[in-house]
Design a protein around this motif. Structure first.
Motif, mmCIF file in Angstrom:
data_model
loop_
_atom_site.group_PDB
_atom_site.id
_atom_site.type_symbol
_atom_site.label_atom_id
_atom_site.label_comp_id
_atom_site.label_asym_id
_atom_site.label_seq_id
_atom_site.Cartn_x
_atom_site.Cartn_y
_atom_site.Cartn_z
ATOM 1 N N UNK A 50 0.865 -1.178 0.000
ATOM 2 C CA UNK A 50 0.000 0.000 0.000
ATOM 3 C C UNK A 50 0.899 1.224 0.000
ATOM 4 N N UNK A 51 0.621 2.184 -0.882
ATOM 5 C CA UNK A 51 1.446 3.395 -0.986
ATOM 6 C C UNK A 51 0.678 4.591 -0.446
ATOM 7 N N UNK A 52 1.391 5.476 0.248
ATOM 8 C CA UNK A 52 0.792 6.699 0.777
ATOM 9 C C UNK A 52 1.833 7.803 0.678
ATOM 10 N N UNK A 53 1.445 9.030 1.064
ATOM 11 C CA UNK A 53 2.400 10.144 1.009
ATOM 12 C C UNK A 53 3.561 9.921 1.971
ATOM 13 N N UNK A 54 3.286 9.206 3.071
ATOM 14 C CA UNK A 54 4.335 8.984 4.064
ATOM 15 C C UNK A 54 5.327 7.894 3.685
ATOM 16 N N UNK A 55 4.952 7.021 2.746
ATOM 17 C CA UNK A 55 5.852 5.930 2.358
ATOM 18 C C UNK A 55 5.079 4.702 1.898
ATOM 19 N N UNK A 56 5.653 3.543 2.149
ATOM 20 C CA UNK A 56 5.115 2.280 1.649
ATOM 21 C C UNK A 56 4.990 1.293 2.796
ATOM 22 N N UNK A 57 3.880 0.552 2.825
ATOM 23 C CA UNK A 57 3.717 -0.520 3.807
ATOM 24 C C UNK A 57 3.368 -1.815 3.082
ATOM 25 N N UNK A 58 3.701 -2.914 3.724
ATOM 26 C CA UNK A 58 3.392 -4.217 3.161
ATOM 27 C C UNK A 58 1.925 -4.540 3.406
ATOM 28 N N UNK A 59 1.239 -4.948 2.359
ATOM 29 C CA UNK A 59 -0.153 -5.366 2.497
ATOM 30 C C UNK A 59 -0.168 -6.874 2.723
ATOM 31 N N UNK A 60 -0.512 -7.307 3.921
ATOM 32 C CA UNK A 60 -0.453 -8.730 4.247
ATOM 33 C C UNK A 60 -1.746 -9.461 3.911
ATOM 34 N N UNK A 61 -2.750 -8.725 3.400
ATOM 35 C CA UNK A 61 -3.982 -9.380 2.967
ATOM 36 C C UNK A 61 -3.849 -9.773 1.501
ATOM 37 N N UNK A 62 -4.120 -11.055 1.192
ATOM 38 C CA UNK A 62 -4.022 -11.547 -0.181
ATOM 39 C C UNK A 62 -5.435 -11.764 -0.702
ATOM 40 N N UNK A 63 -5.910 -10.893 -1.614
ATOM 41 C CA UNK A 63 -7.323 -10.929 -1.999
ATOM 42 C C UNK A 63 -7.679 -11.989 -3.033
ATOM 43 N N UNK A 64 -6.708 -12.380 -3.860
ATOM 44 C CA UNK A 64 -7.020 -13.313 -4.953
ATOM 45 C C UNK A 64 -6.019 -14.457 -4.989
ATOM 46 N N UNK A 65 -6.417 -15.516 -5.654
ATOM 47 C CA UNK A 65 -5.580 -16.698 -5.810
ATOM 48 C C UNK A 65 -4.570 -16.471 -6.931
ATOM 49 N N UNK A 66 -3.247 -16.453 -6.634
ATOM 50 C CA UNK A 66 -2.281 -16.325 -7.722
ATOM 51 C C UNK A 66 -2.288 -17.565 -8.603
ATOM 52 N N UNK A 67 -1.938 -17.393 -9.865
ATOM 53 C CA UNK A 67 -1.928 -18.533 -10.777
ATOM 54 C C UNK A 67 -0.660 -19.353 -10.577
ATOM 55 N N UNK A 68 -0.682 -20.586 -11.072
ATOM 56 C CA UNK A 68 0.494 -21.448 -10.987
ATOM 57 C C UNK A 68 1.686 -20.808 -11.688
ATOM 58 N N UNK A 69 1.465 -20.204 -12.843
ATOM 59 C CA UNK A 69 2.557 -19.565 -13.584
ATOM 60 C C UNK A 69 3.167 -18.410 -12.811
ATOM 61 N N UNK A 70 2.339 -17.689 -12.054
ATOM 62 C CA UNK A 70 2.850 -16.578 -11.240
ATOM 63 C C UNK A 70 3.701 -17.086 -10.081
ATOM 64 N N UNK A 71 3.399 -18.281 -9.589
ATOM 65 C CA UNK A 71 4.068 -18.790 -8.380
ATOM 66 C C UNK A 71 5.286 -19.667 -8.655
ATOM 67 N N UNK A 72 5.366 -20.258 -9.841
ATOM 68 C CA UNK A 72 6.249 -21.403 -10.020
ATOM 69 C C UNK A 72 7.734 -21.090 -9.786
ATOM 70 N N UNK A 73 8.161 -19.870 -10.121
ATOM 71 C CA UNK A 73 9.574 -19.526 -9.926
ATOM 72 C C UNK A 73 9.812 -18.636 -8.705
ATOM 73 N N UNK A 74 8.742 -18.311 -7.996
ATOM 74 C CA UNK A 74 8.877 -17.432 -6.836
ATOM 75 C C UNK A 74 9.391 -18.228 -5.639
#
Length: 253
Positions: A50-74
């Protein structure tokens, strides 16, 4: 292990800090502000930050299912180390259940010489293992989820309720101490829960980048697992917390 990619460096830094500025990330990655901003735009589009004027924070909520192709090399190195460790738990004659996922696919690649029975929801795993004569493969069937190319729905859950595997290996996209294993959809949550119902050993195989994140639906509480296998990048505080539970925590290195 090789040098971390710039995106991995950014993610690692975000995990350890609540609010981060572009200038901090420039110093951490030794990159230009323009390069860091491009990376942040990419992560923002993926819903990771999440981006704001103050900086950047990690969004720990995962709203959608990533695809196999998106995950395979991660985090592939971590997944391979976890799979190496998990495969050592399997012996000839075992019946094992493999949940859908890229980490469980790595486990499948390591058991091709072992005569076992495998029950899986994952089309990739089933097609891969059925090439080996000493492995008996059962796919649970039912509706196919297009993001993960795996079976979901009541048909598969019904089959899982009838089997008693020696070990069930469960992967995930998000897990945490308080919320357990979570998924973006109810159907995925229900099928994962079915994998954990009747196995003698229930083993979570999940790399540390997914820890302390969550999705909408809780599937399995961590108390349901007999073992959790993760990697060395899990922070010390989380290791201590997880080591003091009823399940056994394994760090693959």
């Amino acid at each position: 292990m090789g040098k971390l990619s710039r995106l991995d460096q950014i993610m690692d830094y975000l995990k350890g800090h609540n609010l981060v500025t572009v200038e901090e990330l420039v110093n951490v990655t030794e990159s230009s502000p323009a390069t860091v901003r491009r990376d942040l735009i990419k992560l923002d589009e993926q819903g990771v930050i999440s981006r704001s004027h103050g900086g950047v924070t990690l969004n720990r909520f995962i709203p959608t299912q990533p695809t196999t192709n998106e995950k395979i090399y991660k985090n592939l190195t971590e997944k391979q180390l976890i799979a190496d460790y998990a495969a050592q738990m399997i012996k000839a004659g075992d019946s094992i259940a493999l949940d859908a996922g890229t980490t469980t696919l790595e486990i499948a690649k390591r058991i091709t010489q072992i005569p076992v029975r495998v029950i899986t929801s994952d089309l990739h795993i089933a097609l891969f293992l059925c090439e080996f004569k000493q492995i008996e493969v059962t796919i649970i069937g039912g509706k196919v989820d297009d993001s993960s190319q795996s079976c979901i729905g009541e048909h598969g859950r019904s089959l899982l309720r009838q089997i008693n595997p020696d070990i069930s290996f469960i992967s995930c996209n998000s897990w945490s101490f308080n919320k357990g294993v979570t998924t973006p959809t109810e159907e995925k949550a229900l099928i994962k829960a079915s994998f954990a119902e009747k196995a003698n050993k229930v083993v979570l195989v999940a790399d540390s980048s997914k820890y302390d994140s969550y999705s909408l639906f809780t599937s399995i509480s961590l108390s349901k697992f007999t073992d959790i296998i993760t990697d060395t990048r899990l922070d010390t505080e989380s290791r201590i917390l997880l080591s003091n539970q009823a399940f056994k925590l394994h760090i693959a290195d």
